[in-house]
Scaffold this motif. Sequence first.
Motif: not given
Lengths: 449, 128, 516
Positions: C148-158, C342-356
């Motif tokens: 499994a993978v959770a995609m939403t964190p905004g950076a490594g520390a997140h 455990f809930g939400r970490l960020k406003a939206f679905h993750g760093q889409m621009g980095m995913f692409t």
Amino acid sequence: MRYLPLDDADRAAMLATIGVETVDDLYRDVPAGAYLPRPLPDLPPHAGEMAVMRSLQRLADRSVPAGSRPFFCGAGCYRHHIPASVDYLIQRGEFLTSYTPYQPEVSQGTLQMLFEFQTQVALLTGMEVANASMYDGATAAAEAVLMAGRVTRRHRAVLAGNLHPHYRDTITTLAGFTGFNAVSADPRPDGREDLAGLIDGETAAVVVQTPDLFGNPHDLRALAEVAHQAGALLVAVVTEAVSLGLLTPPGAMGADIVVAEGQSIGNPMGFGGPHVGLFATQSRHVRQMPGRLCGETVDADGRRGFVLTLSTREQHIRREKATSNICTNSGLCALAFSIHLSLLGEAGLMRLARLNHARAAAAADRLAAVPGVAVVNDGFFNEFTLRLDRPAAAVVDRLADEGVIAGVPVSRLHPDRADLDHLLLVAVTETVEDEDIEALARGLAAAAA
Amino acid sequence: MTTLLFTRDHEWIRRDSADSTDGTIGITHYAQDQLGDIVFIELPEVGRAVVKGEEFAVIESVKAASEVYAPASGTIAAVNPALADSPALVNESAEADGWLIRLTLANPAELDGLFDADGYQAYLAELG
Amino acid sequence: MNRTGRDTRPAGNTASDGETRPLVLETPLIFEQAGPATTGVDLPDPPPGPPRLGPVAERASIGLPGLSEPEAMRHYTRLSQQNFAIDSTIYPLGSCTMKHNPRLNEAVARLPGFADVHPLQPEATVQGALAAIDALAGWLKDLTGMPAVAMTPGAGAHGELAGMMAIRTALADRGETDRTHVLVPESAHGTNPATAAALGFEVDRIPADARGRVDLAAFKARLGPDVAAIMLTNPNTCGLFEGEIIEIAAALHEAGGFFYCDGANFNAIVGRVRPGDLGIDAMHINLHKTFSTPHGGGGPGAGPVVLSDALAPYAPLPKVVAAGDGRFALAERAEGAHAKSFGRLKAFHGQMGMFTRALAYILSHGADGLHQAAGDAVLNANYLMARLSAVMTPSFDGPCMHEALFDDRFLKGSGVHTLDLAKALIDEGFHPMTMYFPLVVPGALLIEPTESEPKRTLDAFADALIGLVARAAAGEADAFAAAPRKTPRRRLDETTAARRPVLRWTPPAPTQEAAE
């Protein structure tokens, strides 16, 4: 492989210098059985630029870009025009492919930009100091609550009912893990909420959004006074940064911390990220502020220069005593924000904000004339709430099929509030044309018929 | 007669006499040298009670932040007002003008076992 | 004409201190260049009409300067020219993985179907964006061997925060709230203890052994019913593979703890070792390191976190889920299969621009290319280790992984400090390595060349360092202390910056005369 400069002759020469036979020998510390000497099977091999672009273009084509049709989504993410020069400048390799400016002598470009960015954010929010940015507005809001806890040594936060639910959830997630008690008021689409009754002597932070989720701007002065009398900090949240070009900023209304989503200025919607969190406060709280800070100093020849400073607050030095575990900011998005704001200038930003407000006012009047549709707000900036005569989500889906992206149904954000499911959030920026508004009006009229 | 004692964590405490309950506390010259240029000092509120070994202040240099621990239990009677504007005083005069706090000791016997000046010098020599 | 083969470099060209030189062009602060009336954006006149802002008054002024478009181009171009960047020079910052950033990735990220899409558009209109997230998630799971993978964190520390939140939630779900301690090796990144402490865990340090690895005996001795997790970087911050990692995982699991792996150094092993085969429970992946999304002068990053079956139910929301027929949906509520999130970490679905961008990079390399890239990264680091070991002091016996660690023993007695050596390297045209990290090694110099460097650049870098070490040994300490001399600014006074912070521009105070 086009990204790998070594050829086999290089590799052989280098292995000889190292004194091993193969690259696999360099992995000898990996437990036997866990090492893969061959590429993973069942995964595709490398591909040329044309092939990669083709396959990803096909994926992208499965989305409907906002620019291709009438478009009215907001709720924390806004479609504005971005000057072509902004996107060119942020792609200059010296900005794009540099790292956090830990070596200031060879990073003055990024550092001076951050100093300018911090000043722009402070001016825009009406505060004294700002940091070098956070992940996004929601994480900035959560960090603001934790900061208020450090300043007041209290552990209770009061969240306005009209705070964006994603911001509320981001705050409550972090609060729940850090011993904070976050209480939320009920949403009030008309904006007439009174938080005073929830604020007590244990309250560290009162978090309020303006314009709020439903689009209502708030005069924060009375609330600031109540919060301050209780010894709490007022945290103001702004999810549409362009509104700061027209509205009295929270800093002039008694806010102690202002956090904002800066995406609106310089950054595409990008399906929600990366965006750029703005974080500003008063000078007296600066050592409790999370995130990176750039400061002015002089070099060995006495010339003005810039450095990252007050870094002893940060994780790489304070470790378990850091103000936050964050290490990156949102550098390139902050750069885009700063460039776009420099291009706009005060005159351009104010004009842009007025234009947004005027477009929204025209749309509100036109849509209010549609049978079965009412505008909920008394006041708004560039986003307002419509009350439809049926659940908004189904109307939005229907209009999407007909080629109009009508806005964000409140049920998407407040799924547990059946009483709000007729509400539709409609954002109208400078990119919306008269015929777009007509298309939405026709679509809503048809849906109601 | 003034007594001056030192801790293994490089704090000093000075009292007017061996049975006095009023102590002035700071960090040693060695400690300030290890920290480098001090840029900020977070001091406790007057009136706060501390127990022996508890962190009561944080000293920040450009590259490091260091906690300062109470050599004995007691109540903070005063903090050095000059440090807010001039943290560098601790670099310049760690064991005199750069004092951090005055502490009203709850139990002076807690200081038994601290180094005297010669003992502290020997301890530093051991540290190399 | 230059037919004689003479040196084309003019003799005695020692451009240096403070001299105005072409191509090192200064630019004042924007606030010193322009006033509030100038603008570089043409907008139509807003139609007249009364403001409808509710109870809030219009603001009078802001104080922002404006630049016309040519002025803006010049200002930011000049600023950019004061930065070192991967595009211009080797940038061998250890633990940062400064590799080439392909421009194809930039083009892909800007496709309107990814960039010009709102996060709250109807799901039917964002299928391309959701499919791209799912495709990247698939690759990340395959490359790590995790379910499994959770995609939403905004950076490594997140991502690290997300992984540790999942662990704390899982422990609470099991009723094991007495597990309040997190074990962190001494050599860890500062984020590890900061993350654990932020979540209310007690941080216990685990010592390293003489080989730069976790002291297995000390680790085992510390295990017990109060241990929630270990946070271990592998390859570790000394650039070494933790050879006993499977034993560490087994002992930890036996004792009921979770294994958090810091994936900052995944670039060394991507395609060659699957962390899932080592027994980890969670690991964040810095897309801006291993998968070449640009560092952008300090972000944005992206920190997806892979999770074991034991942790997957607690992953943050929202999640992209398959909806049949090749379609995707967003799970945004904690209900059904996601009830334990455990809930939400960020406003939206993750760093889409980095995913692409990361997806374009992965597809470009493919399984074979990633395997080769990791091998080249490790080869490059070991090559520098081999070339430099004659004059510098490696902290541990090799081989290393993707970064070579030296300490400052070779500078003993020279009067030259690690910092001075790094600053002198700047004058040679190279970005310095990471200094003074990891903290467990005195005067550490951590060199991570990445796979992007050709052999001749590595040779030039090694030659420069070897030359500097010789100069240090020859007693040129004063010259080192004065470096760098050829940069737009020389060493900056960080003490003054921190003692009296000036964090923004303020208008100059009116002179006495003007005030009177």
